[in-house]
Design a protein around this motif. Sequence first.
Motif, PDB file in Angstrom:
ATOM      1  N   GLY A   1       0.802  -1.213   0.000  1.00 37.27           N
ATOM      2  CA  GLY A   1       0.000   0.000   0.000  1.00 37.27           C
ATOM      3  C   GLY A   1       0.840   1.270   0.000  1.00 37.27           C
ATOM      4  O   GLY A   1       2.052   1.256   0.227  1.00 37.27           O
ATOM      5  N   TYR A   2       0.152   2.362  -0.245  1.00 41.30           N
ATOM      6  CA  TYR A   2       0.787   3.682  -0.347  1.00 41.30           C
ATOM      7  C   TYR A   2       1.472   4.094   0.955  1.00 41.30           C
ATOM      8  O   TYR A   2       2.603   4.564   0.955  1.00 41.30           O
TER       9      TYR A   2
ATOM     10  N   GLN B   1      -4.324  -6.709 -17.711  1.00 43.63           N
ATOM     11  CA  GLN B   1      -3.889  -5.499 -17.006  1.00 43.63           C
ATOM     12  C   GLN B   1      -4.583  -5.395 -15.647  1.00 43.63           C
ATOM     13  O   GLN B   1      -4.925  -4.315 -15.199  1.00 43.63           O
ATOM     14  N   SER B   2      -4.779  -6.517 -14.995  1.00 48.24           N
ATOM     15  CA  SER B   2      -5.649  -6.575 -13.819  1.00 48.24           C
ATOM     16  C   SER B   2      -5.196  -5.715 -12.638  1.00 48.24           C
ATOM     17  O   SER B   2      -6.002  -5.385 -11.777  1.00 48.24           O
ATOM     18  N   ASN B   3      -3.944  -5.322 -12.599  1.00 48.49           N
ATOM     19  CA  ASN B   3      -3.484  -4.486 -11.492  1.00 48.49           C
ATOM     20  C   ASN B   3      -3.836  -3.016 -11.664  1.00 48.49           C
ATOM     21  O   ASN B   3      -3.617  -2.223 -10.760  1.00 48.49           O
TER      22      ASN B   3
ATOM     23  N   GLU C   1      -6.522   3.331  -7.701  1.00 43.10           N
ATOM     24  CA  GLU C   1      -6.966   3.620  -6.333  1.00 43.10           C
ATOM     25  C   GLU C   1      -5.944   4.409  -5.529  1.00 43.10           C
ATOM     26  O   GLU C   1      -6.281   5.008  -4.508  1.00 43.10           O
ATOM     27  N   ILE C   2      -4.704   4.434  -5.966  1.00 44.74           N
ATOM     28  CA  ILE C   2      -3.646   5.149  -5.246  1.00 44.74           C
ATOM     29  C   ILE C   2      -3.743   6.656  -5.480  1.00 44.74           C
ATOM     30  O   ILE C   2      -3.394   7.453  -4.609  1.00 44.74           O
ATOM     31  N   ILE C   3      -4.240   7.054  -6.634  1.00 43.31           N
ATOM     32  CA  ILE C   3      -4.234   8.472  -7.028  1.00 43.31           C
ATOM     33  C   ILE C   3      -4.804   9.389  -5.942  1.00 43.31           C
ATOM     34  O   ILE C   3      -4.151  10.371  -5.569  1.00 43.31           O
ATOM     35  N   PRO C   4      -5.994   9.096  -5.378  1.00 44.05           N
ATOM     36  CA  PRO C   4      -6.529  10.024  -4.368  1.00 44.05           C
ATOM     37  C   PRO C   4      -5.730  10.059  -3.056  1.00 44.05           C
ATOM     38  O   PRO C   4      -5.872  10.997  -2.271  1.00 44.05           O
TER      39      PRO C   4
END
Length: 190
Positions: free
Chosen positions: A24-25, A93-95, A101-104
């Motif tokens: 995760g981020y 390209q399933s990831n 989801e990381i962008i926000p």
Amino acid sequence: MARERKYTDEDLFQATKQMIIADGYEAFTFSKLASVLNVSRGSIYKYYENKDELISEFLMYEMNRFLKKFNDLDKSGDFQTQFDLIIDFIFEQSNIHQVVEIIPQIPISTTKRVEDNKSKLSEYYVDMYEQFQGFIELGRQENVIKNHIPTAVLLGMIFQTIAIPNHFGIPQAEWVSSIKEILSHGMFEK
């Protein structure tokens, strides 16, 4: 201290991707990344002021790569042909859903570079959404997709079914075929 060695952007972004998907981020750090790449943290700081710059650059790379491959698909057939092609592509390209989801999570106020990257990522996201929306509209024009179901629900269903984990180890071809069948015809016998 880790022995310095050169690494490519591809090496850097692949390591970043693996770490973000796995941890995760929030858990991502230059220290961990440097260890994976067998370089010093300083060699990463030469190019990126902080993790948000690196992650936003990685996201730009991933979205560019995804959109280029998507744009290269031959989408000249009817809806069913495109449906099969697009679902297969999304599984390959399933990831991408984990990446998007990381962008926000990236704060916009860290640096000008991050701010610019986030703005460009928003454009990429809109481009991606519009292309998938066009795909849904084709299905509606061919009277294959029900008009009363909102596009956002349909796209959400497609992307969320791709994210379903295959815990039982069903062979990939059978797994994808089953997902396509459920998306196309539902799960109820007629």
